[in-house]
Design an enzyme around this catalytic site. Structure first.
Site, PDB file in Angstrom:
ATOM      1  N   HIS A 174      -2.686   9.783  10.460  1.00  0.00           N
ATOM      2  CA  HIS A 174      -1.433   9.469  11.142  1.00  0.00           C
ATOM      3  C   HIS A 174      -0.223  10.066  10.426  1.00  0.00           C
ATOM      4  CE1 HIS A 174      -0.267   6.671   7.968  1.00  0.00           C
ATOM      5  NE2 HIS A 174      -1.553   6.317   7.960  1.00  0.00           N
ATOM      6  N   GLU A 213      -8.017   1.587   8.561  1.00  0.00           N
ATOM      7  CA  GLU A 213      -8.068   1.909   7.142  1.00  0.00           C
ATOM      8  C   GLU A 213      -8.926   0.904   6.368  1.00  0.00           C
ATOM      9  OE1 GLU A 213      -8.415   3.787   4.843  1.00  0.00           O
ATOM     10  OE2 GLU A 213      -6.443   4.655   4.515  1.00  0.00           O
TER      11      GLU A 213
END
Length: 492
Positions: A62, A136
């Site tokens: 990202h 994550e």
């Protein structure tokens, strides 16, 4: 006799005019079927069976998030949004990768990945599908701590999962695939590996063979290290030390969960032969065929309703979608041909050694590859020896420099992106990827600040037709994005 014949003819004519609605629809279906079949024949729709067995996955980290900018580890869900720099980085990804014409776009349950995927969704006219398992690595007790300290805590665990025993100062009896991240609900290397595998299997089962997946630094790097089969442990360590993923860096792999995975490209460094022109065209033909099938099914469903307005809307949208699908196919093939011509007219690029000489990154050749027993080393020495390997956690956000004038010029002249009308809630393709305020506002409104540890969310759509519920993955305290740690660590 002639009068009788004339009457028969007139009656027959009237019968044809007054066919029942079902028969009219059947006739229309047959006409549409002939058209689609003709298109399929023109593009050589048949793809070798072997092509369906392998999947190409392009992972993208990202853009810079508010968590990254804060310098603190934030792996909560849904987590923080993008900074202005992160938004620009998301736009730049389209210029770099957009002409690959992906089958589908996927993102993690964290807002920052969905926002990063939004420009690509706009460009390709595809929804962002949110999948659990791509988030994550949860930081547990290290949540909220400085990313700069990740090499002495948070970062040790995924390194132990991916490269047990490779660094002597990280003893394998303490850090291995079965070691649980402190403060999480049993998250270890096996659990992490399995949840990413599950997300990839979902994509595969959906029929996708060329996907772009927006995820997080730590998740991408360490899952790749745990699964690719064409790198030695030293080569993997060298990549972690010298080429840790920055915001919007990418990794390309090919394979499947059953046969294994091969690393193809690590943010511009190739580790596998580039696909041939024939292979690329075959892959793009497959993508085009699937897009045309989807368009046909939408139009057929509209005819089944019997509603004239619905049918007309579907036909208009189907024509626009068909034109746009061919435009994307043309762009992808043209890009590949241009690349092939460029290779013939320029000096060959320096090849990457994937054999037994792991000197891809010579500056780290001094890192030992033994499993020696140095458990008595000072913790400060451990931090020093491992800091390079966990540099992904602290890498500085990259400036936005990818924009290509050539690409911009092409976009300005590409009529495909001005195609009017789309079906359903698909994004408008007007060529102006900057007009994403509605998408961004919709997602940003979910969470303005980083979520609390362990917080879950249902992230719905990304404003671009996001499919799938973004329920938080069953993780432990905060399933967000530590991004591997450091200032680039996705404290974000």
């Amino acid at each position: 006799m002639n009068g009788a014949s004339e009457g028969v003819i007139q009656a027959s004519s009237r019968t044809r005019v007054k066919l029942p609605g079902r028969q009219r629809r059947t006739a229309m279906y047959r006409i549409l079927g002939v058209v689609v079949a003709a298109i399929a024949m023109l593009i050589g729709a048949a793809v070798p069976a072997s092509a369906a067995e392998s999947m190409r996955v392009t992972f993208v980290r990202h853009g810079e998030s508010e968590g990254n900018a804060s310098g603190l580890i934030d792996t909560s869900t849904p987590g923080p949004v993008l900074t202005p720099l992160g938004q620009q980085q998301a736009e730049d990804v389209v210029d770099l990768l957009g002409d690959n014409n992906y089958d589908a776009i996927y993102a993690s349950t964290m807002v920052r990945t969905q926002l990063t995927a939004a420009p690509m969704s706009e460009y390709l006219g595809l929804p962002v599908q949110v999948l659990p398992g791509l988030q994550e690595i949860e930081a547990g007790v290290f949540e909220g701590t400085p990313e700069a300290n990740a090499s002495r805590g948070y970062g040790l665990y995924p390194i132990g999962w991916a490269l047990p025993g490779v660094i002597p100062q990280i003893p394998v009896d303490r850090f291995n695939k079965g070691t649980v991240m402190p403060g999480t609900d049993g998250l270890n290397g096996y659990v992490f590996d399995a949840r990413v595998d599950g997300a990839l299997q979902t994509m595969y089962d959906n029929g996708d063979r060329n996907v772009i997946v927006y995820s997080h630094g730590g998740a991408i790097m360490f899952w790749t290290m745990m699964n690719v089969e064409n790198l030695t442990p030293i080569q993997k360590l060298q990549l972690l030390q010298t080429a840790a993923l920055g915001n919007t860096d990418y990794v390309v792999i090919e394979g499947n969960n059953e046969d294994g995975w091969t690393l193809v490209d690590w943010n511009g460094q190739r580790f596998s032969p580039e696909p041939t022109l024939e292979a690329e065209i075959a892959l793009q033909q497959r993508t085009l065929t699937r897009q045309l099938d989807a368009t046909f099914n939408d139009v057929a469903d509209a005819f089944a309703t019997g509603d004239v307005r619905t049918i007309l809307t579907a036909v208009k949208g189907g024509a626009a979608d068909t034109q746009f699908s061919f435009a994307k196919f043309r762009r992808a093939v043209t890009a590949k041909i241009t690349n092939e011509i460029g290779k013939l007219t320029s000096q060959p690029a320096e090849s990457v050694d994937t054999g037994n000489t792991p000197a891809v990154h010579s500056q780290v050749a001094s890192v030992p590859a033994t499993t020696g027993n140095s458990q008595t080393a000072e913790s400060t020495d451990i931090a020093a020896r491992v800091s390079a390997a966990t540099s992904s956690f602290g890498a500085k956000p990259r400036s936005s420099t990818k924009k290509s004038e050539a690409v911009d010029a092409d976009e300005a002249s590409d009529g495909a992106k001005s195609v009017p009308g789309t079906l359903g809630t698909r994004p408008a393709r007007n060529g102006n990827r900057g007009q994403l305020s509605g998408i961004k506002d919709a997602i940003t409104s979910i969470v303005r600040k980083p979520g609390k540890t362990g917080e879950s969310t249902s992230s719905g759509t990304s404003g671009t037709g996001t499919a799938g519920d973004a329920g938080a993955d069953s993780g432990s305290s905060g399933s967000g994005d530590g991004d591997g740690g450091g200032s680039q660590s996705n404290a974000a």
